[in-house]
Scaffold this active site. Structure first.
Site, PDB file in Angstrom:
ATOM      1  CE1 TYR A 118      -4.133  -1.675   0.351  1.00 47.95           C
ATOM      2  CE2 TYR A 118      -3.239  -2.720   2.323  1.00 47.95           C
ATOM      3  CZ  TYR A 118      -4.227  -2.630   1.348  1.00 47.95           C
ATOM      4  OH  TYR A 118      -5.299  -3.474   1.387  1.00 47.95           O
ATOM      5  CG  ASP A 150      -8.506  -3.707  -4.963  1.00 49.66           C
ATOM      6  OD1 ASP A 150      -7.739  -3.334  -4.060  1.00 49.66           O
ATOM      7  OD2 ASP A 150      -8.899  -4.889  -5.078  1.00 49.66           O
ATOM      8  CG  HIS A 155      -9.565  -5.351  -1.230  1.00 53.05           C
ATOM      9  ND1 HIS A 155      -8.271  -5.112  -1.621  1.00 53.05           N
ATOM     10  CD2 HIS A 155      -9.550  -5.294   0.126  1.00 53.05           C
ATOM     11  CE1 HIS A 155      -7.516  -4.898  -0.565  1.00 53.05           C
ATOM     12  NE2 HIS A 155      -8.272  -5.015   0.522  1.00 53.05           N
TER      13      HIS A 155
END
Length: 519
Positions: free
Chosen positions: A265, A293, A388
């Site tokens: 991330y 996403d 996700h």
């Protein structure tokens, strides 16, 4: 034949072992000591009750376990549920007919059927023995009953109405196999290659945050289980242990590649992400999955409703940018722990990533053919088709449908990068369907977390379970190697009408109307 002698229930009950086995069927007493081991479901010369592994149901064939269950008793009811009345007289010689039941002294205990199971005594929040679990669904059921309420809420929750979460699994059920028969399937090979690395089967453990919520060893236990079974674990930026501690929990590699990938991330503080990438590289990890996403977390209501206990607040994350705490909106871990993520990340940031990461790059979270094409044009190494786990944008497409979108609208990407499917995989048949449709491999998240409930042993057990299911599915489809899998082995007609045919909407058009000034 002489008139059959009457036998009392006491006489019959004495013959209740595998080597001395009488049963009563429709009032006749039969000697099955020689017949039982050869019966379907029998166990050859093994006669101990301890080796019985089948349970009886009215829809199954009568296994040796059932015969032994009724040894020295009246088996008329289970026998007649699955067999014709004449079977015994046609199968056994007359010498095996010992006599007839004397019905004049039948007692209540005799008339009462034996228990169908001898279930283990289990407390409400106690995990059953690992060997009793037969599927990923069993792991999930145990997790729901035994994990802390907040842990279960965090991992099981999905966005708003759970439409995508349910579709991820149900769309696999709408794809049918087209098996080939009369193939020599004595030996099967489930091995595959992921990013040039040979693995024992085409699955990866998806990155997931704070696995220590499930088990004290968290990601370390997952890493050891995956390593021992020859598959890859992708470690989350939000792991509950620093990446160097997870890597050091594994035995040194024998000059082979790292069994770990890393999920990134991107932080609002880019220097923090750059330092993290340097650390990951120093550990010998050469593949990064960039999650694209999740610029922010979806509304996961089940997660918000259950607030964190005192002992759950402050659990550290690898990022070191903050610790989960309850706030006025609730206890949504996904929302709270993701506050550091850069919401402004876009395609123009890929040069920055390539500058600070010289290894392979995979985009995790592709949901349409157009973005898959862009990833290929950017020279990336792979993409993960994923929503996700249905945790962010509800009614986004299920992962397997995205795979079909690529085939129809961007087939060239399969020749340029590796394609992984993440979302809804619960069975070996799901794995095989994805492989048949061109996926390099699949990735599973929740099943690994639920298996972690049993530590490393649970992770290993899950992998073995999936490998066995995949091998059986391959055999019954008619292939012995995953290289033989191809789209012709599946029928997608039930979902084909949902696959987009154009980049835009097939008939609706955006209309721009100028605003009229009010008089």
């Amino acid at each position: 034949m002489a008139e059959a002698k009457l036998l009392s229930i006491q006489q019959i009950a004495e013959h209740n072992t595998a080597k001395d086995l009488w049963i009563v069927v429709d009032g006749q007493v039969w000697d099955l000591a020689e017949f039982a081991p050869a019966h379907p479901g029998g166990i050859g010369s093994k006669s101990s009750l301890n080796v019985i592994v089948y349970f009886y149901s009215s829809t199954s064939v009568t296994h040796l376990s059932v015969i032994l269950q009724y040894a020295g008793r009246d088996a008329s009811q289970p026998y007649n549920e699955v067999h014709a009345p004449s079977l015994l007289t046609k199968t056994l010689t007359s010498s095996k007919l010992i006599g007839t039941l004397d019905t004049s002294a039948i007692s209540d205990p005799w008339a009462k059927p034996p228990p169908q199971h001898n279930p283990l005594v289990q407390l409400k929040n106690e995990r059953p023995p690992l060997f009793t679990l037969l599927s990923t669904h069993d792991f999930e059921s145990v997790a729901e009953k035994t994990l802390a309420p907040k842990t279960w809420a965090f991992y099981s929750s999905a966005a708003t109405d759970l439409v995508t979460h349910r579709a991820n699994q149900s769309f696999f059920d709408r794809i049918w196999f087209r098996p080939r028969v009369l193939r020599n399937i004595r030996t099967r090979d489930t091995r595959a290659r992921i990013m040039g690395q040979e693995v024992e089967l085409p699955i990866m453990c998806s990155p997931a945050a704070m696995a220590k919520l499930v088990h004290p060893d968290g990601e370390k236990a997952i890493a050891m289980g995956c390593r021992s079974k020859g598959i890859i674990q992708c470690v989350s930026t939000n792991a509950s242990f620093p990446i160097d501690e997870i890597a050091s929990s594994l035995s040194p590699s024998q000059n082979g590649p790292s069994p770990l990938f890393f999920q990134l991330y991107v932080s609002k503080t880019r220097s923090a992400s750059e330092a993290l990438l340097r650390q990951v590289w120093s550990l010998g990890i050469r593949t990064v999955f960039l999650t694209v996403d999740s610029p922010l977390a979806g509304k996961r209501e089940a997660d918000e409703r259950v607030r964190m206990d005192d002992d759950q607040q402050g659990i550290p994350m690898m990022t070191g940018v903050g610790k989960p705490l309850n706030d006025k909106r609730g206890g949504g871990l996904g929302r709270i722990t993701g506050s550091f993520i850069d919401e402004g990340l876009d395609w123009n940031d890929l040069p920055w990533l390539k500058k600070h990461w010289k290894g392979r790059i995979v985009l995790k979270g592709i949901m349409c053919a157009q973005d898959a094409t862009r990833a290929a044009e950017e020279g990336l190494d792979g993409i993960v088709l994923s929503n996700h786990g249905g945790r962010n944008l509800d009614t986004s497409p299920p992962a397997i449908l995205i795979l079909l979108d690529l085939h129809r609208n961007a087939p060239h990407v399969f020749d340029k990068l590796e394609v992984y499917v993440d979302g809804g995989i619960r069975r070996g048949t799901d794995i095989l369907k994805a492989i048949c449709l061109g996926a390099t491999a699949v990735s599973l998240g929740r099943p690994f977390l639920y298996s972690l409930n049993y530590g490393t042993e649970g992770v290993e057990y899950l992998i073995d379970m999936l490998k066995d299911e995949l091998s059986v599915a391959m055999a019954l489809v008619g292939i012995t190697s995953l290289d033989e899998a191809h789209p012709g082995l599946v029928n997608t007609n039930d979902v084909d009408y949902l696959v987009p045919t154009t980049e835009g909407h097939p008939y609706a058009r955006k209309r721009t109307r100028p605003l009229k000034a009010r008089m």
